[in-house]
Design a protein around this motif. Sequence first.
Motif, PDB file in Angstrom:
ATOM      1  N   ARG A 153      32.158 -38.044   7.487  1.00 16.36           N
ATOM      2  CA  ARG A 153      30.808 -37.923   8.032  1.00 16.36           C
ATOM      3  C   ARG A 153      29.966 -39.090   7.537  1.00 16.36           C
ATOM      4  O   ARG A 153      29.947 -39.398   6.354  1.00 16.36           O
ATOM      5  CB  ARG A 153      30.180 -36.615   7.582  1.00 16.36           C
ATOM      6  CG  ARG A 153      28.780 -36.399   8.144  1.00 16.36           C
ATOM      7  CD  ARG A 153      28.223 -35.094   7.708  1.00 16.36           C
ATOM      8  NE  ARG A 153      29.076 -34.047   8.282  1.00 16.36           N
ATOM      9  CZ  ARG A 153      28.820 -32.751   8.184  1.00 16.36           C
ATOM     10  NH1 ARG A 153      27.790 -32.325   7.524  1.00 16.36           N
ATOM     11  NH2 ARG A 153      29.633 -31.877   8.736  1.00 16.36           N
ATOM     12  N   TYR A 157      24.965 -30.470  20.786  1.00 19.61           N
ATOM     13  CA  TYR A 157      25.969 -30.467  19.723  1.00 19.61           C
ATOM     14  C   TYR A 157      25.573 -31.249  18.491  1.00 19.61           C
ATOM     15  O   TYR A 157      26.251 -31.192  17.463  1.00 19.61           O
ATOM     16  CB  TYR A 157      27.292 -31.007  20.268  1.00 19.61           C
ATOM     17  CG  TYR A 157      27.781 -30.181  21.431  1.00 19.61           C
ATOM     18  CD1 TYR A 157      28.454 -28.991  21.225  1.00 19.61           C
ATOM     19  CD2 TYR A 157      27.527 -30.575  22.737  1.00 19.61           C
ATOM     20  CE1 TYR A 157      28.877 -28.211  22.287  1.00 19.61           C
ATOM     21  CE2 TYR A 157      27.957 -29.801  23.815  1.00 19.61           C
ATOM     22  CZ  TYR A 157      28.626 -28.625  23.572  1.00 19.61           C
ATOM     23  OH  TYR A 157      29.036 -27.849  24.619  1.00 19.61           O
ATOM     24  N   LEU A 158      24.476 -31.995  18.551  1.00 23.85           N
ATOM     25  CA  LEU A 158      24.021 -32.797  17.415  1.00 23.85           C
ATOM     26  C   LEU A 158      22.988 -32.000  16.621  1.00 23.85           C
ATOM     27  O   LEU A 158      22.212 -31.247  17.194  1.00 23.85           O
ATOM     28  CB  LEU A 158      23.424 -34.111  17.902  1.00 23.85           C
ATOM     29  CG  LEU A 158      24.396 -35.031  18.623  1.00 23.85           C
ATOM     30  CD1 LEU A 158      23.652 -36.233  19.212  1.00 23.85           C
ATOM     31  CD2 LEU A 158      25.497 -35.498  17.687  1.00 23.85           C
ATOM     32  N   SER A 176      33.931 -37.705  20.414  1.00 19.90           N
ATOM     33  CA  SER A 176      32.764 -38.548  20.682  1.00 19.90           C
ATOM     34  C   SER A 176      33.288 -39.923  21.061  1.00 19.90           C
ATOM     35  O   SER A 176      34.258 -40.413  20.483  1.00 19.90           O
ATOM     36  CB  SER A 176      31.818 -38.602  19.478  1.00 19.90           C
ATOM     37  OG  SER A 176      32.492 -38.973  18.303  1.00 19.90           O
ATOM     38  N   ILE A 199      29.479 -37.275  24.112  1.00 23.51           N
ATOM     39  CA  ILE A 199      30.294 -36.185  23.587  1.00 23.51           C
ATOM     40  C   ILE A 199      31.096 -35.665  24.772  1.00 23.51           C
ATOM     41  O   ILE A 199      30.548 -35.449  25.857  1.00 23.51           O
ATOM     42  CB  ILE A 199      29.418 -35.049  23.005  1.00 23.51           C
ATOM     43  CG1 ILE A 199      28.585 -35.531  21.820  1.00 23.51           C
ATOM     44  CG2 ILE A 199      30.276 -33.845  22.624  1.00 23.51           C
ATOM     45  CD1 ILE A 199      29.351 -35.796  20.556  1.00 23.51           C
ATOM     46  N   PRO A 224      24.880 -34.358  24.738  1.00 22.08           N
ATOM     47  CA  PRO A 224      25.106 -34.404  23.287  1.00 22.08           C
ATOM     48  C   PRO A 224      24.039 -33.675  22.480  1.00 22.08           C
ATOM     49  O   PRO A 224      24.300 -33.258  21.354  1.00 22.08           O
ATOM     50  CB  PRO A 224      25.110 -35.903  22.962  1.00 22.08           C
ATOM     51  CG  PRO A 224      24.352 -36.534  24.073  1.00 22.08           C
ATOM     52  CD  PRO A 224      24.596 -35.680  25.280  1.00 22.08           C
ATOM     53  N   SER A 269      16.806 -33.104  14.132  1.00 18.61           N
ATOM     54  CA  SER A 269      16.152 -33.842  13.046  1.00 18.61           C
ATOM     55  C   SER A 269      14.833 -33.159  12.692  1.00 18.61           C
ATOM     56  O   SER A 269      14.230 -32.481  13.507  1.00 18.61           O
ATOM     57  CB  SER A 269      15.897 -35.288  13.445  1.00 18.61           C
ATOM     58  OG  SER A 269      15.022 -35.335  14.560  1.00 18.61           O
TER      59      SER A 269
END
Length: 65
Positions: A27, A60-61, A9, A48, A57, A64
């Motif tokens: 993290r 890959y995230l 990243s 990313i 990105p 929520s």
Amino acid sequence: VKHSDNFLSAYGFNSRLLVSEGQRVKRGQSVAEVGRSSGGKYLLHFEIRRKGTAVNPLRYLPRSG
């Protein structure tokens, strides 16, 4: 931040880096402080990269919510 041999990243427009190259990060750890443009607007560039190429990105995230 290198995540594996294939993924990293990248963050741009930082006002201050909080980690050094080669340092392990956890993290949620802050890696930099957001910078500002010459006009005073806060800026952040995030991407990313997979095998050196920028990818979407959102793939890959974590989602929520």
